[in-house]
Design an enzyme around this catalytic site. Structure first.
Site, PDB file in Angstrom:
ATOM      1  N   THR A   1       4.847  51.712  25.818  1.00  0.00           N
ATOM      2  CA  THR A   1       5.797  50.912  25.040  1.00  0.00           C
ATOM      3  C   THR A   1       6.831  51.809  24.370  1.00  0.00           C
ATOM      4  OG1 THR A   1       3.988  49.358  24.612  1.00  0.00           O
ATOM      5  CG2 THR A   1       5.969  49.121  23.268  1.00  0.00           C
TER       6      THR A   1
ATOM      7  N   TYR B   1      -6.851  56.101  30.770  1.00  0.00           N
ATOM      8  CA  TYR B   1      -5.917  54.978  30.794  1.00  0.00           C
ATOM      9  C   TYR B   1      -6.056  54.286  32.139  1.00  0.00           C
ATOM     10  CZ  TYR B   1      -1.355  52.662  29.904  1.00  0.00           C
ATOM     11  OH  TYR B   1      -0.339  51.754  29.693  1.00  0.00           O
TER      12      TYR B   1
ATOM     13  N   LYS C   1      -8.918  53.098  27.935  1.00  0.00           N
ATOM     14  CA  LYS C   1      -8.068  51.959  27.622  1.00  0.00           C
ATOM     15  C   LYS C   1      -7.859  51.186  28.910  1.00  0.00           C
ATOM     16  CE  LYS C   1      -3.292  50.633  26.703  1.00  0.00           C
ATOM     17  NZ  LYS C   1      -1.894  51.113  26.717  1.00  0.00           N
TER      18      LYS C   1
ATOM     19  N   ILE D   1      -5.299  48.976  21.922  1.00  0.00           N
ATOM     20  CA  ILE D   1      -4.014  49.673  21.920  1.00  0.00           C
ATOM     21  C   ILE D   1      -2.998  48.614  22.293  1.00  0.00           C
ATOM     22  CG2 ILE D   1      -2.609  51.440  23.028  1.00  0.00           C
ATOM     23  CD1 ILE D   1      -5.092  53.152  23.284  1.00  0.00           C
TER      24      ILE D   1
END
Length: 295
Positions: free
Chosen positions: A49, A137, A165, A204
């Protein structure tokens, strides 16, 4: 199992840019102070982001260093240090450590990287040698590599690998990761309450940039096991989170943050600002949220 280091909401904060496309550190400080006042106690800097892939190593390091200096111990600092080359991922992780990060999030090797489990384990083992807690990730739709339950168990044997995540967007597969008993963080905004109910250990969350108080409230309600309250809060968030999942995620978060008063400018090129045709629907989806955030 030891206590998880990054529970609750970890805000994947936008990176503000000025009209010339440079990092706007004045706006960064203003936004961080507002998020702290809203109750945010963990930030992920240089996130997806926050446009990690469009920041140079030097810019990413400077962003982490300035963010850590602004926070000054009032919240945790995580940094994304993903890179194609293992040597660069290690270098970025060392720079993040020296800049004040307390943990890092790292994609597995992507774009024709290894697809065998051992190659991925070896990659994360090198990164973990830097000495910071490492969050894997999982976003297979973007990088072509999936962190499966079997792979998560192998990764969790690495000293310093602390969690994964999961941004895959499949709740069933995330639940499979959670059932390994290892730490799992949800990264799919539209799954938040369901992931919390399934037992994820933290979030997250990029969508929290424009509604931090409401997002924190849903985390708190879930932690108390008040699922009726969780559902009522999710009704406020669901329209915009569903909108985010339809595409142009980063551009939509930046536009929503602007509408909510968290100025981050426009995303850096090659991304463009969200089309003006999309703004009315976005504004409608967050009107009630903006009112609630101001209370």
């Amino acid at each position: 199992m030891s206590e998880f280091q990054f529970p609750g909401l970890n805000l994947a904060i936008t990176t503000p840019f000025d009209d010339a496309g440079r990092i706007d550190y004045i706006s960064l400080e203003h936004n961080i102070e507002r998020y702290l006042a809203a109750g945010v106690r963990s930030f992920l800097l240089s996130s997806g982001t926050g446009m990690h892939v469009y920041l140079s190593k030097e810019e990413s390091e400077g962003l982490i260093r300035r963010g850590a200096r602004i926070v000054n111990g009032r919240a945790k600092i995580i940094a994304q240090t993903s890179a194609l080359l293992v040597e660069e991922a290690v270098e970025r992780t060392a720079r993040a450590r020296d800049a004040g990060a307390e943990g890092v999030m790292v994609l597995p090797p992507f774009f024709e990287g290894p697809t065998d489990d051992q190659g991925i384990v070896d990659f994360y083992a090198e990164v973990a040698e830097v000495g910071l807690p490492v969050i894997g990730y999982n976003v297979p739709q973007a990088v072509g590599v999936a962190i499966t339950p079997e792979l998560l168990l192998k990764l969790s044997e690495i000293p310093g690998f602390c969690a994964v995540k999961d941004s895959g967007g499949d709740l069933g597969k995330q639940a499979e990761l959670i059932r390994t008993g290892k730490f799992v963080m949800n990264g799919a905004d539209n799954l938040v309450p369901y992931a919390l109910y399934a037992g994820c250990h933290g979030l997250i969350w990029g969508g929290a940039n424009f509604a931090p108080r409401t997002c924190l409230a849903i985390v708190d309600a879930a932690a108390r096991g008040n699922w009726a309250e969780t559902r009522e809060l999710w009704k406020l968030l669901e329209p915009v989170m569903a909108l985010l999942s339809k595409g142009d995620y980063v551009q939509t978060v930046y536009a929503a943050a602007h509408l909510a008063g968290y100025g981050a400018g426009s995303p850096r090129k090659p991304l463009r600002a969200l089309s003006s045709d999309c703004i009315p629907a976005l504004r409608q989806s967050i009107e009630t949220l903006i009112e609630r955030e101001a209370i």
